[in-house]
Scaffold this motif. Structure first.
Motif, mmCIF file in Angstrom:
data_model
loop_
_atom_site.group_PDB
_atom_site.id
_atom_site.type_symbol
_atom_site.label_atom_id
_atom_site.label_comp_id
_atom_site.label_asym_id
_atom_site.label_seq_id
_atom_site.Cartn_x
_atom_site.Cartn_y
_atom_site.Cartn_z
ATOM 1 N N ARG A 177 0.576 -1.165 -0.059
ATOM 2 C CA ARG A 177 -0.228 -0.184 0.008
ATOM 3 C C ARG A 177 0.628 1.245 0.105
ATOM 4 N NH1 ARG A 177 -5.431 0.592 0.600
ATOM 5 N NH2 ARG A 177 -5.540 -1.526 1.351
ATOM 6 N N ALA A 178 2.029 1.178 0.674
ATOM 7 C CA ALA A 178 2.762 2.317 0.503
ATOM 8 C C ALA A 178 3.383 2.685 -0.559
ATOM 9 C CB ALA A 178 3.912 2.132 1.626
ATOM 10 N N LEU A 179 3.834 1.369 -1.388
ATOM 11 C CA LEU A 179 4.130 1.891 -2.779
ATOM 12 C C LEU A 179 2.975 2.325 -3.683
ATOM 13 C CD1 LEU A 179 6.049 1.174 -5.159
ATOM 14 C CD2 LEU A 179 5.029 -0.900 -5.600
ATOM 15 N N ALA A 180 1.669 1.916 -3.304
ATOM 16 C CA ALA A 180 0.491 2.602 -4.031
ATOM 17 C C ALA A 180 0.537 4.243 -3.798
ATOM 18 C CB ALA A 180 -0.686 2.132 -3.496
ATOM 19 N N GLU A 181 0.787 4.790 -2.613
ATOM 20 C CA GLU A 181 0.557 5.953 -2.430
ATOM 21 C C GLU A 181 1.799 6.863 -3.090
ATOM 22 O OE1 GLU A 181 -1.619 7.599 -0.928
ATOM 23 O OE2 GLU A 181 -3.004 6.119 -0.611
ATOM 24 N N GLU A 182 2.920 6.188 -3.100
ATOM 25 C CA GLU A 182 4.104 6.828 -3.604
ATOM 26 C C GLU A 182 3.902 7.115 -5.194
ATOM 27 O OE1 GLU A 182 7.890 5.149 -2.935
ATOM 28 O OE2 GLU A 182 7.576 4.807 -0.824
ATOM 29 N N VAL A 183 3.221 5.992 -5.762
ATOM 30 C CA VAL A 183 2.917 6.021 -7.176
ATOM 31 C C VAL A 183 2.073 6.975 -7.429
ATOM 32 C CG1 VAL A 183 1.768 4.760 -9.157
ATOM 33 C CG2 VAL A 183 3.585 3.465 -7.789
ATOM 34 N N LEU A 184 0.791 7.274 -6.557
ATOM 35 C CA LEU A 184 -0.298 8.094 -6.809
ATOM 36 C C LEU A 184 0.539 9.615 -6.996
ATOM 37 C CD1 LEU A 184 -3.146 6.307 -4.869
ATOM 38 C CD2 LEU A 184 -2.920 6.828 -7.227
ATOM 39 N N ALA A 185 1.215 9.883 -5.747
ATOM 40 C CA ALA A 185 1.989 11.018 -5.653
ATOM 41 C C ALA A 185 2.760 11.459 -6.727
ATOM 42 C CB ALA A 185 3.024 11.302 -4.274
ATOM 43 N N ILE A 186 3.326 10.665 -7.449
ATOM 44 C CA ILE A 186 4.017 10.876 -8.626
ATOM 45 C C ILE A 186 3.062 11.234 -9.850
ATOM 46 C CG2 ILE A 186 5.627 10.178 -10.233
ATOM 47 C CD1 ILE A 186 7.041 8.250 -8.036
#
Length: 202
Positions: A177-186
């Motif tokens: 889920r943390a990766l998901a949030e990083e991707v969405l931020a980018i």
């Protein structure tokens, strides 16, 4: 049987049929997730559902139909999640198309993680012949819906849709889920080339 008796009996038959169909789909989901589509058999599904082969073929044309039905129902839930997220963002006063898109994308990724075993099943590439075409077609339709959000920005649609499609696979398979949030931020920082290269007015 009288007309009244027939009217009373009919819903019971429909309810029983719906319950059987639901049971078969639930069993198919468990069997496909544990064994994979290629290794799973109709007999595995009916045994898990405690149903007959005849009842399976009454509701579905076969193993591929079960798989595709699971896919369509998953996609329907995902569509509902993303539409609701976009509506909520707009209702809260959000007018930036990219922020609305990111809200919907977050809902999509959340749904994938919530139903991770099923999402991973579809992403593994172990599906019925031609399933890749079905997935690509759905991605194109998804891109067309996004095009309505990003008016006159076809390149932006291609970029954000492609980025999110790739992210879905990585996030689901990693269960991160943390990766998901990083991707969405980018993704949320992506802007059309015209606005990125426009001269400043200062």
């Amino acid at each position: 049987m009288s007309d009244v008796e027939n009217e009373v009996a009919q819903p019971r038959t429909s309810e029983r049929g719906a319950a059987t169909r639901s049971s078969l789909l639930g069993a198919a989901r468990q069997v496909f997730v544990s064994k994979g589509f290629a290794e799973a058999g109709v007999t595995d599904v009916v045994a898990k559902a405690d149903a007959s082969v005849g009842s399976l073929y009454h509701h579905f044309s076969g193993k591929a139909d079960l798989y595709l039905t699971l896919w369509e129902e998953f996609q329907a839930r995902q569509t509902q999640r993303t539409k609701q997220a976009a509506r909520t963002a707009r209702a809260a006063g959000e007018s930036d198309p990219m922020r609305v898109f990111v809200s919907a994308a977050r809902a999509y990724l959340d749904g994938c993680l919530e139903e991770r075993e099923l999402a991973a099943l579809f992403l593994r590439g172990d599906g019925p012949p031609g399933f890749e075409v079905v997935m690509r077609d759905r991605l194109r339709k998804w891109a067309q819906r996004n095009a309505a959000l990003f008016e006159d920005e076809p390149a932006l649609v291609v970029v954000v849709t492609g980025a999110l499609a790739a992210a879905v696979s990585e996030v689901v398979l990693a269960d991160d889920r943390a990766l998901a949030e990083e991707v969405l931020a980018i993704i949320g920082q992506i802007r059309p080339a015209t606005s990125a290269t426009a001269p400043s007015s200062g």
